[in-house]
Each structure stands twice: as C-alpha cells, then as structure tokens.
Scaffold this active site. Structure first.
Site, PDB file in Angstrom:
ATOM      1  N   TYR A 184       2.755  10.179   0.377  1.00 19.69           N
ATOM      2  CA  TYR A 184       3.910   9.651   1.084  1.00 19.69           C
ATOM      3  C   TYR A 184       5.204  10.046   0.374  1.00 19.69           C
ATOM      4  O   TYR A 184       5.603   9.450  -0.631  1.00 19.69           O
ATOM      5  CB  TYR A 184       3.827   8.128   1.187  1.00 19.69           C
TER       6      TYR A 184
ATOM      7  N   ILE B  64       2.963   2.970  20.510  1.00 22.50           N
ATOM      8  CA  ILE B  64       2.946   2.483  21.884  1.00 22.50           C
ATOM      9  C   ILE B  64       2.737   0.976  21.983  1.00 22.50           C
ATOM     10  O   ILE B  64       3.228   0.340  22.921  1.00 22.50           O
ATOM     11  CB  ILE B  64       1.891   3.239  22.724  1.00 22.50           C
ATOM     12  N   LEU B  65       2.059   0.361  21.009  1.00 19.66           N
ATOM     13  CA  LEU B  65       1.875  -1.092  21.051  1.00 19.66           C
ATOM     14  C   LEU B  65       3.086  -1.841  20.492  1.00 19.66           C
ATOM     15  O   LEU B  65       3.145  -3.066  20.595  1.00 19.66           O
ATOM     16  CB  LEU B  65       0.612  -1.493  20.299  1.00 19.66           C
ATOM     17  N   ALA B  66       4.024  -1.108  19.923  1.00 16.09           N
ATOM     18  CA  ALA B  66       5.278  -1.722  19.495  1.00 16.09           C
ATOM     19  C   ALA B  66       6.344  -1.567  20.570  1.00 16.09           C
ATOM     20  O   ALA B  66       7.070  -2.507  20.896  1.00 16.09           O
ATOM     21  CB  ALA B  66       5.763  -1.095  18.190  1.00 16.09           C
TER      22      ALA B  66
ATOM     23  N   PHE C  66      -0.037  -0.707  15.636  1.00 13.89           N
ATOM     24  CA  PHE C  66       0.679  -0.325  16.849  1.00 13.89           C
ATOM     25  C   PHE C  66       0.212   1.023  17.396  1.00 13.89           C
ATOM     26  O   PHE C  66       0.821   1.574  18.316  1.00 13.89           O
ATOM     27  CB  PHE C  66       2.187  -0.274  16.587  1.00 13.89           C
ATOM     28  N   ASN C  67      -0.869   1.564  16.826  1.00  8.85           N
ATOM     29  CA  ASN C  67      -1.373   2.879  17.242  1.00  8.85           C
ATOM     30  C   ASN C  67      -0.282   3.937  17.216  1.00  8.85           C
ATOM     31  O   ASN C  67      -0.140   4.749  18.124  1.00  8.85           O
ATOM     32  CB  ASN C  67      -2.041   2.824  18.616  1.00  8.85           C
ATOM     33  N   SER C  68       0.540   3.881  16.171  1.00  5.69           N
ATOM     34  CA  SER C  68       1.645   4.798  15.878  1.00  5.69           C
ATOM     35  C   SER C  68       2.809   4.685  16.854  1.00  5.69           C
ATOM     36  O   SER C  68       3.660   5.555  16.905  1.00  5.69           O
ATOM     37  CB  SER C  68       1.184   6.265  15.766  1.00  5.69           C
TER      38      SER C  68
ATOM     39  N   ASP D 210       0.837  -1.205   0.000  1.00  2.00           N
ATOM     40  CA  ASP D 210       0.000   0.000   0.000  1.00  2.00           C
ATOM     41  C   ASP D 210       0.867   1.248   0.000  1.00  2.00           C
ATOM     42  O   ASP D 210       1.847   1.341   0.744  1.00  2.00           O
ATOM     43  CB  ASP D 210      -0.911   0.022   1.229  1.00  2.00           C
TER      44      ASP D 210
ATOM     45  N   LYS E 293      -3.747   5.744  -3.437  1.00  2.86           N
ATOM     46  CA  LYS E 293      -4.839   6.607  -2.982  1.00  2.86           C
ATOM     47  C   LYS E 293      -4.992   7.828  -3.876  1.00  2.86           C
ATOM     48  O   LYS E 293      -4.071   8.211  -4.588  1.00  2.86           O
ATOM     49  CB  LYS E 293      -4.576   7.026  -1.530  1.00  2.86           C
TER      50      LYS E 293
END
Length: 345
Positions: free
Chosen positions: A55, A236-238, A232-234, A50, A81
C-alpha cells in the site's frame, strides 16, 4: 486476538481500519490528515488497523507507524502482510498499481523464507513497533497468479510458511493468516497448514455469500476467524445505483447482473428506511466466524460516516425481508435487533 474464533467481539471492536487509502490509493492524501484520521479512529473506539508493504510501497505502513506512536501498544491490534518485496526502481508513472505519487519501489512477489523474513523486518521498521499482532500472507491464489499459482503456492508452503511459524515461535507475531480476494485459496491452505485467521476481501458481503456453502463452516470447524474486508465490494454497496454511474464492483464497472441485484437490495432498503451502506457494514459481523468488518478510510469524514453507519439501528424485519426475497444466502446469519452498535463519541 485473532487466533480465537470468538474474535474481538462486536460493536466498535468489529469495525477495522483499512490503511490502504492513507498509502495514496488512487489519489494523494495529506500526511497530517492521514495521521489525524488514524487517531480519530482510535478515539472513536476502533482497535484494529490493517496495512501492507504494497500500500503506497511502504507509505501506508510509515504513516500508520507515525500515527500509533502516541498510543499504548497493547491497546490495539495491528496486522500487516508479507509476500511482496519492495524493489528499488527509477521514478515511474505518477500512478502505479493504483497508488498515486508512490515511492521509487516496485512490488515483486516473493513467498520464500528469506523474502518473508526481509519483508517482515522492513515492516517492523516502517511501523516502528517490536511485534505484529497478525501477519498475513498477501494475495496467494489463482485469481492473482493465474498459471503461476502452483509455483507461488509451493514457495509459500516450503518457505514462507516456515518463516511465519518461526516468527510466531519467537513471539514477534501472535497470529498467522491469509489476506486474499478469493476464498478458494483459503480452503487450499487449510488443507495443508494451520492458520489463525483469514482476511477475505469482497467475498462475504451483503452482495455475495458464496462462502456460506462450505468455507464458513470449514473456518468454524478449524477455529479460524474471518476478517470481512471490502464490505462495499469496492464501491457499489456504498454508492448504490443512483445517478448516472459508473458503479464499481471489484474495482471495475459493475456488470448488469450485479447492478440488478443491488437495485433489488435498494428496494428493501427504501421500504425500511435503511441506508444501503449501513446494511453492508453491519451484515458481515453477524456471522460467528467473522471477527471484524474492515473498511478503508482516507479522512475523518469517511471514518465518522462509517461509525454512524455501524451505529444505525436496523430492524430485524429488514433482514427477514432480505431472506424472504432470497437476496441473501439462506444460511447467512443476520444481525439481531440487539446487535451491539458502535458508540458515537
């Protein structure tokens, strides 16, 4: 293909390659390293890539286009996109809109018929391909546009969507979708037009599952597949909450409520010996509506780490504990012990 709610299966096919980082997101990425990372992803079994004109202001598409030239075109799925056109400008700041060393363009929102057509034609040239599997309208919604949202929505419904329909009828694209950071605009569009898929960034993750209240059921009823991006919600989950921080959520330092919830998730992860990042990657694809979990990669190390995390065996008891502690939505499906893993190559 994405038009079916069955998506592209699970395991290796469920991990998608987000190409924003190879567009110099936050820092410059070496050209050769960017191309090598895409090819490593393909060799590892990843088949969905994607990107977007936004980007790196065309750089991500150019690099991805160069990387895929040696690959059989029917062997992978490609999405890009529309909704922004790239307007030439004088050299600005080194980092603009989060992209380092960006080309001399400024992205300007344009959801009109002509704007979508021009953007699509430019994307084909940069990607060096004859067609796009999935074309996503980018960043519609009140969260992005505020008071201007009604104006941009009408531009899309009266112009941009007709352009996407025309491209699909000409078989230049195979699926029409939405790419956004909010599920509410998905509900709005599904009440007005037909979509094949929705790329939802950061809203269906191990940390938050509000779409389970209604939106996921709506997608299932309409046979619209969901691409769960930004798992990872940008950040914190990483990273988890170890060290001194700051820990990032939605591209900003995480508020105390988010940090507290992640700490609760980490307690269960520690108890079962499960990496938080592995749980974050594997959780979204358990939902039957979700065709892919989409994460961004800028180098081989990040890519191969994600492959290993997707392949990490997580016991069913771990997911049951999250349900018991009310750390995930009661209606959120969880992976089974036999979930198909990414095969390490």
């Amino acid at each position: 293909m994405f038009p079916s709610c069955a998506g592209s299966g699970r395991g290796v096919a469920a991990l998608g390659f987000g190409a924003a980082p190879i567009g110099n997101l936050y820092h410059e990425v070496d050209e050769a390293a960017a191309i090598a990372t895409v090819r490593t992803a393909f060799d590892a079994g990843i088949r969905y890539f994607d990107t977007a004109p936004h980007y790196g202001f065309g750089l991500s598409e150019q690099r991805l286009g160069r990387a895929i030239q040696s690959l059989p075109r029917e062997s992978f799925e490609l999405s890009t996109k529309v909704g922004r056109r790239l307007q030439p400008v004088s050299r600005g700041e080194y980092v603009r809109h989060g992209f380092a060393g960006a080309a001399d363009f400024e992205p300007v929102f344009d959801y009109s018929y002509d704007g979508v057509m021009r953007s699509f034609e430019s994307s084909l040239q940069r990607l060096q391909t004859d067609y796009i599997d999935t074309l996503l309208i980018h960043d519609l919604g009140r969260q992005t546009h505020g008071d201007a949202h009604p104006h941009y929505l009408q531009d899309f419904l009266q112009g941009g969507y007709r352009a996407m329909e025309a491209l699909k009828n000409q078989r230049l694209i195979r699926a029409i979708g939405l790419g956004a950071n909010e599920w509410q605009i998905g509900e709005t569009l599904l009440a007005a037009v037909d979509l094949d898929c929705i790329l939802l960034a950061g809203r269906y993750t191990l940390l938050e599952q509000q779409p389970c209240d209604h939106f996921m059921s709506l997608c299932q009823q309409r046979r619209v597949s969901l691409i769960a991006a930004a798992p990872f919600n940008s950040g914190i989950l990483a990273s988890g909450t170890g060290g001194e921080g700051p820990w990032y959520y939605n591209y900003q330092p995480a508020p105390p409520s988010v940090i507290d919830r992640v700490k609760q998730l980490e307690v269960i992860c520690y108890e079962f010996g499960v990496p938080l990042a592995a749980a974050a990657l594997q959780f979204p694809v358990a939902h039957p509506v979700v065709s892919h979990v989409l994460a961004g990669f800028s180098n081989n190390e990040e890519l191969l780490s994600a492959v290993a995390l997707m392949n990490f065996a997580i016991p069913v008891a771990f997911w049951e504990a999250l349900h018991q502690q009310q750390l995930i939505h009661p209606d959120a499906p969880v992976p089974s012990a036999s979930i198909k893993r990414v095969a390490e190559k």
